[in-house]
Design a protein around this motif. Structure first.
Motif, PDB file in Angstrom:
ATOM      1  N   ARG A  45      -5.930   0.773  12.227  1.00 23.86           N
ATOM      2  CA  ARG A  45      -4.474   0.914  12.332  1.00 23.86           C
ATOM      3  C   ARG A  45      -3.931  -0.006  13.428  1.00 23.86           C
TER       4      ARG A  45
ATOM      5  N   ARG B 170      -3.937  -3.501  12.042  1.00 24.99           N
ATOM      6  CA  ARG B 170      -2.868  -3.657  11.055  1.00 24.99           C
ATOM      7  C   ARG B 170      -1.547  -4.043  11.696  1.00 24.99           C
ATOM      8  N   ALA B 171      -1.334  -3.596  12.927  1.00 22.22           N
ATOM      9  CA  ALA B 171      -0.088  -3.957  13.604  1.00 22.22           C
ATOM     10  C   ALA B 171       0.012  -5.472  13.767  1.00 22.22           C
TER      11      ALA B 171
ATOM     12  N   ILE C 284      -1.249  -7.550  11.491  1.00 20.69           N
ATOM     13  CA  ILE C 284      -1.287  -8.137  10.151  1.00 20.69           C
ATOM     14  C   ILE C 284      -0.007  -7.772   9.415  1.00 20.69           C
TER      15      ILE C 284
ATOM     16  N   VAL D 196       1.877  -7.740   5.844  1.00 21.04           N
ATOM     17  CA  VAL D 196       1.553  -7.884   4.433  1.00 21.04           C
ATOM     18  C   VAL D 196       2.845  -8.052   3.642  1.00 21.04           C
TER      19      VAL D 196
ATOM     20  N   GLY E 122       8.838  -2.565  10.757  1.00 20.23           N
ATOM     21  CA  GLY E 122       7.804  -3.444  11.271  1.00 20.23           C
ATOM     22  C   GLY E 122       7.394  -3.100  12.695  1.00 20.23           C
TER      23      GLY E 122
ATOM     24  N   GLN F  54       7.454  -7.450  13.176  1.00 17.29           N
ATOM     25  CA  GLN F  54       6.187  -6.818  13.526  1.00 17.29           C
ATOM     26  C   GLN F  54       5.431  -7.648  14.559  1.00 17.29           C
TER      27      GLN F  54
ATOM     28  N   ARG G 119       2.656   1.514   5.520  1.00 21.76           N
ATOM     29  CA  ARG G 119       1.312   1.648   6.092  1.00 21.76           C
ATOM     30  C   ARG G 119       0.825   0.306   6.630  1.00 21.76           C
ATOM     31  N   ALA G 120       1.148  -0.779   5.917  1.00 22.09           N
ATOM     32  CA  ALA G 120       0.664  -2.101   6.305  1.00 22.09           C
ATOM     33  C   ALA G 120       1.247  -2.565   7.634  1.00 22.09           C
ATOM     34  N   THR G 121       2.324  -1.927   8.114  1.00 19.99           N
ATOM     35  CA  THR G 121       2.891  -2.336   9.398  1.00 19.99           C
ATOM     36  C   THR G 121       2.148  -1.685  10.558  1.00 19.99           C
ATOM     37  N   GLY G 122       1.181  -0.826  10.271  1.00 16.64           N
ATOM     38  CA  GLY G 122       0.460  -0.130  11.334  1.00 16.64           C
ATOM     39  C   GLY G 122       1.091   1.199  11.683  1.00 16.64           C
ATOM     40  N   ALA G 123       1.926   1.727  10.795  1.00 15.78           N
ATOM     41  CA  ALA G 123       2.551   3.023  11.039  1.00 15.78           C
ATOM     42  C   ALA G 123       1.526   4.140  10.876  1.00 15.78           C
TER      43      ALA G 123
END
Lengths: 279, 270
Positions: A81, A84-85, A87, A89, A109, A168, B180-184
């Motif tokens: 996780r 992912r911050a 990355i 998408v 973001g 982001q 989810r892809a933002t890191g939430a």
């Protein structure tokens, strides 16, 4: 610096067909890499694995992003996780929340960066809002900030999705067929935006594309996939029609954009095109 | 000449063959329904003749309702307001509880070892009628509207949590993946990805439940849980039919008005 490091990644879906077969590849910082292949060749699957949205098979495959393990041996790592911050998408269907405003969508973001309670209550500071607005201005849709996302055209929604990755602060953008649902003019705008983010912010971009023309125009390096395997990895200039025919045989024709006179004007063709893209 | 030949050829086309299996099934279905009705006749003590034999009594009885006695209308209206207020609080508390319970019942959000037990809990809230809950709460917290609020709260939570979770299970997963892809984190996925998608439906369901809770609240008084139902029940027991008629008319008018308003609101959101 290595941004993405994939080693021996495989993925079998339940029906037994291998979506990814022993894929190993590296992407360095600041690269803009095209991922090409016919539909079903594993481009999207690979991108979703890098983002940690899908898990690979349990046979020792491993993905590292910015030196952090994102998944290994079929398990998403605990730190995924956090990675992912970094990355961003971008999806084929934009994946914006259609009922929220464009600005709120872009602000999501920030969720991986702000304290969880503040993000959950949608309490963003003025500086964070300004950051989102700046991102929207860069992609050229700041005038639509208060509209609901669903009221934007496809190209505008995709640029909003890119603004979300800029907000982001992503250092790697994974774009999964970002232009497959768009008309040629919007496609150019979206690709130009990705190109600018890549050059101006030194953000690494991996973009999967259906059409080789765009790969040659925008990316110096292309990775070509067929049946879940990497069949070519090298400079995009080597992708001549002859070479592609060699790689893909009869499928090579679908990798080239139809010439303008070949596009029928009727809505029938557009519908067919859409069905093709979503299949 | 030619045309007549082609017409006769067309009329000679055969009808599609009869589907024996289908008509067999439809025959069995009708036989089952009729059998079910016949079987229930005895148990339900069906005596249609009684309606005719006692028609004289019925006319006398109905006569007692006319003219309705509105002498105490201010009292009836104030009790009707209490009934509506019971419904407002019962529904509001239920909505607040149904949001987390609804999410926890959704199989696309939580694993089965969470949604299965939560669903069974909601089933039990729903299975027991609000009148039964009202009787229990009258014992627990005493006679009066609060017992009614508690009864509606529990029962409506069971209903709304199910409806809410069905809406959640029908969402489009792609925006959630985008979040989810933002890191939430998981909660943020629900707040930003799920709730905006289901909100119009949730509002519509909540308003619909409010309508039916107003109707339920009018009878809760019969078991002592306050509101117009208590008045109604006392008049019926005392054979004050003219007053009973007045109370019923007030109930009909207010319930229809609220239904109309809520229906308008529901059309606005969806």
């Amino acid at each position: 610096m290595l941004v993405v490091d994939i080693s021996r990644l495989s993925k079998s879906f339940t029906r037994g067909k291998r979506a990814l077969d022993n894929v190993s590849l590296q992407v360095r910082e600041g690269e803009m890499v095209a991922l090409i292949g016919a539909s079903g060749s594993g481009k999207s699957t690979l991108i979703r694995h890098i983002a940690g949205l899908l898990r690979g098979d349990r046979d020792g495959g491993k993905i590292e992003v910015f030196g952090e393990v994102i998944q290994q041996n079929g398990r998403i790592s605990r730190g995924a996780r956090k990675v992912r911050a970094d990355i961003g998408v971008v999806f084929q269907q934009f994946n914006l929340v259609s009922r929220l405003s464009v600005l709120t969508n872009v602000l999501t973001g920030m969720l991986g960066r702000v304290p969880a309670w503040r993000g959950s209550l949608c309490l963003f500071t003025k500086a964070e809002r300004m950051r989102a607005m700046t991102a929207l201005k860069r992609v050229g849709i700041d005038g639509h900030a208060t509209k609901k996302a669903r009221n934007l055209s496809g190209g505008q929604q995709q640029r909003a999705a890119i603004a979300r990755t800029i907000t982001q602060g992503a250092r790697l953008i994974l774009a999964d067929e970002p232009i497959a649902s768009l008309d040629p003019a919007s496609s150019r705008k979206v690709m130009n935006t990705l190109d600018r983010v890549n050059r101006e912010d030194n953000v690494t971009v991996i973009v999967s594309l259906h059409q080789v023309d765009y790969a040659r125009d925008y990316c110096t390096r292309t990775i070509a996939m067929r049946d879940g395997e990497v069949v070519f990895d090298g400079p995009s200039t080597e992708l001549t029609p002859e070479f592609l025919r060699e790689l893909y045989g009869e499928y090579s024709s679908e990798l080239f954009a139809p010439t303008p006179e070949a596009i029928p004007a009727s809505g029938e063709a557009a519908k067919k095109d859409l069905a093709y893209v979503t299949s | 000449m030619n045309s007549s030949i082609s017409t006769s050829a067309a009329t000679a086309a055969d009808l599609p063959p009869r589907d024996l299996k289908r008509s067999g099934i439809s025959f069995l279905l009708w036989a089952f329904i009729l059998g079910l009705l016949a079987w229930s006749w005895e148990g339900a003590d069906m005596r249609p003749m009684a309606l005719i034999e006692n028609s004289g009594n019925m006319v006398d009885f109905a006569d007692g309702f006319f003219p309705p006695d509105f002498l105490m209308w201010k009292y009836y209206v104030s009790e009707m307001w209490i009934t509506i207020q019971i419904a407002i609080w019962g529904t509001a508390l239920a909505i607040v509880c149904s949001i987390p319970f609804g999410i926890l019942c959704s199989e696309n959000i939580v694993p089965f070892w969470v949604y299965q037990p939560v669903r069974r809990l909601m089933d039990s809230f729903r299975a027991i009628n609000e009148m039964v809950f009202a009787m229990l709460f009258v014992v627990a917290v005493g006679l009066g509207p609060f017992a009614g609020v508690l009864a509606l709260w529990i029962h409506t939570t069971g209903v709304l949590a199910k409806l809410f979770s069905e809406a959640v299970e029908a969402i489009d997963p792609e925006p959630v993946e985008g979040i989810r892809a933002t890191g939430a984190n998981g909660l943020q996925e629900v707040i930003f990805g799920v709730i905006p998608q289901v909100l119009p439906l949730w509002i519509s369901y909540s308003l619909y439940r409010f309508e039916s809770n107003v109707r339920s609240a009018t009878v809760l008084g019969i078991v002592g849980a306050g509101g117009i139902g208590m008045v109604l029940w006392e008049y019926i027991r005392a054979f004050y039919y003219a007053e009973t008629a007045a109370v019923m008319i007030i109930i009909i008018i207010s319930v229809s008005l609220l239904d109309m308003i809520s229906q308008r609101l529901r059309k606005l959101v969806t």
